[in-house]
Design a protein around this motif. Structure first.
Motif, PDB file in Angstrom:
ATOM      1  N   GLY A   1      -3.876   8.239  -0.963  1.00  0.00           N
ATOM      2  CA  GLY A   1      -3.448   9.825  -0.813  1.00  0.00           C
ATOM      3  C   GLY A   1      -3.818  10.691  -2.013  1.00  0.00           C
ATOM      4  O   GLY A   1      -4.325  10.059  -2.876  1.00  0.00           O
ATOM      5  N   GLY A   2      -3.910  12.038  -1.975  1.00  0.00           N
ATOM      6  CA  GLY A   2      -4.237  13.023  -2.860  1.00  0.00           C
ATOM      7  C   GLY A   2      -4.006  12.556  -4.054  1.00  0.00           C
ATOM      8  O   GLY A   2      -4.471  12.821  -4.932  1.00  0.00           O
ATOM      9  N   VAL A   3      -2.479  12.160  -4.374  1.00  0.00           N
ATOM     10  CA  VAL A   3      -1.971  12.108  -5.786  1.00  0.00           C
ATOM     11  C   VAL A   3      -2.745  10.914  -6.488  1.00  0.00           C
ATOM     12  O   VAL A   3      -2.524  10.885  -7.539  1.00  0.00           O
ATOM     13  N   SER A   4      -3.363  10.018  -5.639  1.00  0.00           N
ATOM     14  CA  SER A   4      -3.768   8.893  -6.147  1.00  0.00           C
ATOM     15  C   SER A   4      -5.027   9.100  -6.896  1.00  0.00           C
ATOM     16  O   SER A   4      -5.490   8.137  -7.886  1.00  0.00           O
ATOM     17  N   ASN A   5      -5.481  10.065  -6.809  1.00  0.00           N
ATOM     18  CA  ASN A   5      -6.801  10.936  -7.566  1.00  0.00           C
ATOM     19  C   ASN A   5      -6.216  10.949  -8.869  1.00  0.00           C
ATOM     20  O   ASN A   5      -7.135  11.421  -9.886  1.00  0.00           O
ATOM     21  N   PHE A   6      -5.146  11.502  -9.407  1.00  0.00           N
ATOM     22  CA  PHE A   6      -4.502  11.628 -10.516  1.00  0.00           C
ATOM     23  C   PHE A   6      -4.599  10.620 -11.618  1.00  0.00           C
ATOM     24  O   PHE A   6      -3.797   9.350 -11.631  1.00  0.00           O
ATOM     25  N   ARG A   7      -5.574  10.716 -12.400  1.00  0.00           N
ATOM     26  CA  ARG A   7      -5.939   9.520 -13.313  1.00  0.00           C
ATOM     27  C   ARG A   7      -4.761   9.229 -14.311  1.00  0.00           C
ATOM     28  O   ARG A   7      -4.526   7.999 -14.353  1.00  0.00           O
ATOM     29  N   ALA A   8      -3.889  10.084 -14.650  1.00  0.00           N
ATOM     30  CA  ALA A   8      -2.744   9.840 -15.630  1.00  0.00           C
ATOM     31  C   ALA A   8      -2.081   8.746 -14.844  1.00  0.00           C
ATOM     32  O   ALA A   8      -1.076   8.218 -15.444  1.00  0.00           O
TER      33      ALA A   8
ATOM     34  N   THR B   1      10.340  13.600  -1.835  1.00  0.00           N
ATOM     35  CA  THR B   1      10.580  14.788  -2.390  1.00  0.00           C
ATOM     36  C   THR B   1      10.128  15.029  -4.090  1.00  0.00           C
ATOM     37  O   THR B   1       9.882  16.322  -4.495  1.00  0.00           O
ATOM     38  N   PHE B   2       9.978  13.936  -4.573  1.00  0.00           N
ATOM     39  CA  PHE B   2       9.525  14.103  -5.963  1.00  0.00           C
ATOM     40  C   PHE B   2       7.812  13.615  -6.405  1.00  0.00           C
ATOM     41  O   PHE B   2       7.345  14.377  -7.063  1.00  0.00           O
ATOM     42  N   ILE B   3       7.601  12.817  -5.739  1.00  0.00           N
ATOM     43  CA  ILE B   3       6.166  12.466  -6.065  1.00  0.00           C
ATOM     44  C   ILE B   3       5.209  12.639  -5.052  1.00  0.00           C
ATOM     45  O   ILE B   3       4.111  12.241  -5.281  1.00  0.00           O
ATOM     46  N   SER B   4       5.228  12.808  -3.862  1.00  0.00           N
ATOM     47  CA  SER B   4       4.242  13.212  -2.840  1.00  0.00           C
ATOM     48  C   SER B   4       3.454  14.492  -3.472  1.00  0.00           C
ATOM     49  O   SER B   4       3.907  15.241  -4.214  1.00  0.00           O
ATOM     50  N   GLY B   5       2.266  14.739  -2.768  1.00  0.00           N
ATOM     51  CA  GLY B   5       1.554  16.016  -3.421  1.00  0.00           C
ATOM     52  C   GLY B   5       2.518  17.160  -2.863  1.00  0.00           C
ATOM     53  O   GLY B   5       2.615  18.262  -3.599  1.00  0.00           O
ATOM     54  N   GLY B   6       2.961  16.991  -1.528  1.00  0.00           N
ATOM     55  CA  GLY B   6       3.672  18.255  -1.334  1.00  0.00           C
ATOM     56  C   GLY B   6       5.139  18.374  -2.068  1.00  0.00           C
ATOM     57  O   GLY B   6       5.529  19.447  -2.517  1.00  0.00           O
TER      58      GLY B   6
ATOM     59  N   LYS C   1      -4.185  20.070  -7.568  1.00  0.00           N
ATOM     60  CA  LYS C   1      -5.471  20.144  -8.435  1.00  0.00           C
ATOM     61  C   LYS C   1      -5.296  21.033  -9.696  1.00  0.00           C
ATOM     62  O   LYS C   1      -5.637  20.667 -10.964  1.00  0.00           O
ATOM     63  N   GLU C   2      -4.595  22.216  -9.549  1.00  0.00           N
ATOM     64  CA  GLU C   2      -4.323  23.007 -10.735  1.00  0.00           C
ATOM     65  C   GLU C   2      -3.323  22.650 -11.524  1.00  0.00           C
ATOM     66  O   GLU C   2      -3.389  22.683 -12.850  1.00  0.00           O
TER      67      GLU C   2
ATOM     68  N   GLY D   1       0.853  -1.287  -0.093  1.00  0.00           N
ATOM     69  CA  GLY D   1      -0.154  -0.049  -0.018  1.00  0.00           C
ATOM     70  C   GLY D   1       0.896   1.285  -0.165  1.00  0.00           C
ATOM     71  O   GLY D   1       1.969   1.350   0.762  1.00  0.00           O
ATOM     72  N   VAL D   2       0.608   2.103  -0.865  1.00  0.00           N
ATOM     73  CA  VAL D   2       1.179   3.388  -1.161  1.00  0.00           C
ATOM     74  C   VAL D   2       0.339   4.553  -0.714  1.00  0.00           C
ATOM     75  O   VAL D   2      -0.471   4.444  -1.163  1.00  0.00           O
ATOM     76  N   ILE D   3       0.900   5.565   0.137  1.00  0.00           N
ATOM     77  CA  ILE D   3       0.315   6.614   0.336  1.00  0.00           C
ATOM     78  C   ILE D   3       1.056   7.875  -0.316  1.00  0.00           C
ATOM     79  O   ILE D   3       2.299   8.106   0.201  1.00  0.00           O
ATOM     80  N   MET D   4       0.600   8.549  -1.319  1.00  0.00           N
ATOM     81  CA  MET D   4       1.156   9.715  -1.920  1.00  0.00           C
ATOM     82  C   MET D   4       0.303  10.949  -1.613  1.00  0.00           C
ATOM     83  O   MET D   4      -0.454  11.391  -2.312  1.00  0.00           O
ATOM     84  N   GLY D   5       0.610  11.474  -0.272  1.00  0.00           N
ATOM     85  CA  GLY D   5      -0.276  12.716  -0.012  1.00  0.00           C
ATOM     86  C   GLY D   5       0.761  13.876   0.460  1.00  0.00           C
ATOM     87  O   GLY D   5       1.390  14.161  -0.296  1.00  0.00           O
ATOM     88  N   THR D   6       0.597  14.375   1.540  1.00  0.00           N
ATOM     89  CA  THR D   6       1.662  15.383   2.071  1.00  0.00           C
ATOM     90  C   THR D   6       3.065  14.897   2.056  1.00  0.00           C
ATOM     91  O   THR D   6       3.838  15.455   1.472  1.00  0.00           O
TER      92      THR D   6
END
Ligand SMILES: [Zn+2]
Length: 337
Positions: free
Chosen positions: A289-296, A223-228, A245-246, A173-178
């Motif tokens: 995490g937030g980045v997991s909503n990124f469809r691409a 430092t590269f792939i989390s949302g932050g 999101k932007e 399980g991966v969390i890509m959030g803050t």
């Protein structure tokens, strides 16, 4: 969602549930057969608390796995360690009556881990918690035993038992959030390792010349792939801050700066996850995490993994979570003692 709420609606998003509607008044029971089938029988209520950097969420499950109540309060971590302890106690005490005097288990999910050597919390990005005897202090404050588990491990366990990893032996399980965390679940159990750092892929360095990480290293995956990390990369490259999101919207609109940033992102995501799959060869990778909503992520991102993984055909499913924001708090309830 307000400060305090009771929720059950997320269950209707699980595959196989034919019911519609939701909310606290009409609870769908499709989660519960999975829960009771996947856990050792415990004739107790389960209290779980997910301690995040901005909010603390708690849940009570009854002995059959039904969600009885859910509450959320602000962490206010700027007020320090003792304040966070008080918040945890007040949330626990507020949830306890939902168990109607029956025996309970209690588990907390938090960033970082309890060091087996010292008993102190380490690696938390809520840095005022680091070096503190959180488990001992809370057990004293509450007068009961508690289990404290890394939040990404809680996420991975909930997804492995109830969500996108159901029926799989080895779930990463991966969390890509803050930040960027990870957890390993093997045959329904969290695997932590002797130093309690198993799955911490967010702090593998993939570029020794890369950005400085709070952990002291350079070029950590986080430092590269989390949302932050993504937002920081955008600011460092183009001199302006953009919320995630932007950046996503601009990427889909073909805006050149967002496209450049995301090409770099897919490459880093691919390299990071390929390294991990080479070591672990999991049956499934579940993203949260937030980045997991990124469809691409599930097309261009997976293409990046294929580029670097050490196999002819990548067979590892790389999928989105099914429990959404609820995975952390459900996982905390599941690890309780
Ligand atoms: Zn790091």
């Amino acid at each position: 969602m307000g400060e305090n709420f009771t929720s059950g609606g997320f269950r209707h998003r699980l595959p196989g549930c034919g019911r519609s509607g939701g909310g606290s008044a009409v609870l769908c029971d499709c989660l519960f057969p999975r829960l009771t089938a996947s856990l050792r029988p415990v004739n107790k209520y389960r209290i779980g608390i997910d301690l995040g950097g901005t909010k603390i969420e708690g849940v009570v499950l009854d002995p059959t796995g039904h969600e009885v109540i859910r509450r959320r309060i602000a962490t206010e971590r700027e007020r320090g360690y003792q304040h966070i302890l008080k918040c945890l106690k007040s949330l626990h005490d507020g949830l306890l009556p939902a168990a109607k005097g029956a025996p309970t288990t209690f588990g907390i999910g938090t960033p970082g881990a309890i060091s087996r050597r010292t008993g102190l919390l380490k690696n938390s990005n809520t840095v005022c918690m680091n070096g503190q005897p959180v488990k001992a202090d809370l057990e004293k404050l509450l007068g009961r035993p508690i289990e404290i588990q890394n939040d990404a491990n809680c996420f991975a366990l909930a997804e492995a038992l109830l969500g996108a990893g159901r029926g799989k032996n080895l779930v990463f399980g991966v969390i890509m959030g803050t930040g960027c965390g990870g957890g390993v679940v093997y045959k329904g159990e969290v695997f932590t390792g002797p130093q309690a750092i198993a799955g911490e892929w967010g702090h593998m360095s993939i570029d020794p010349q890369g950005p400085v990480c709070y952990c002291g290293q350079k070029g950590c995956v986080e430092t590269f792939i989390s949302g932050g990390g993504l937002e920081n990369r955008y600011a460092a490259k183009f001199g302006a801050r953009r919320p995630l999101k932007e950046i996503e919207a601009e990427y889909f609109a073909g805006e050149p700066r967002a496209v450049e940033l995301m090409r770099e992102f897919f490459d880093h995501f691919g390299r990071s996850l390929a390294n991990l799959i080479d070591v672990l060869d999991p049956d499934v990778v579940v993203l949260g995490g937030g980045v997991s909503n990124f469809r691409a992520l599930y097309t261009e991102g997976v293409a990046g993994v294929k580029k670097y993984v050490f196999t002819d055909v990548l067979e590892t499913p790389i999928v989105k979570n099914q429990l959404g924001d609820s995975a952390g708090v459900l996982g905390a309830a599941l690890v309780g003692i």
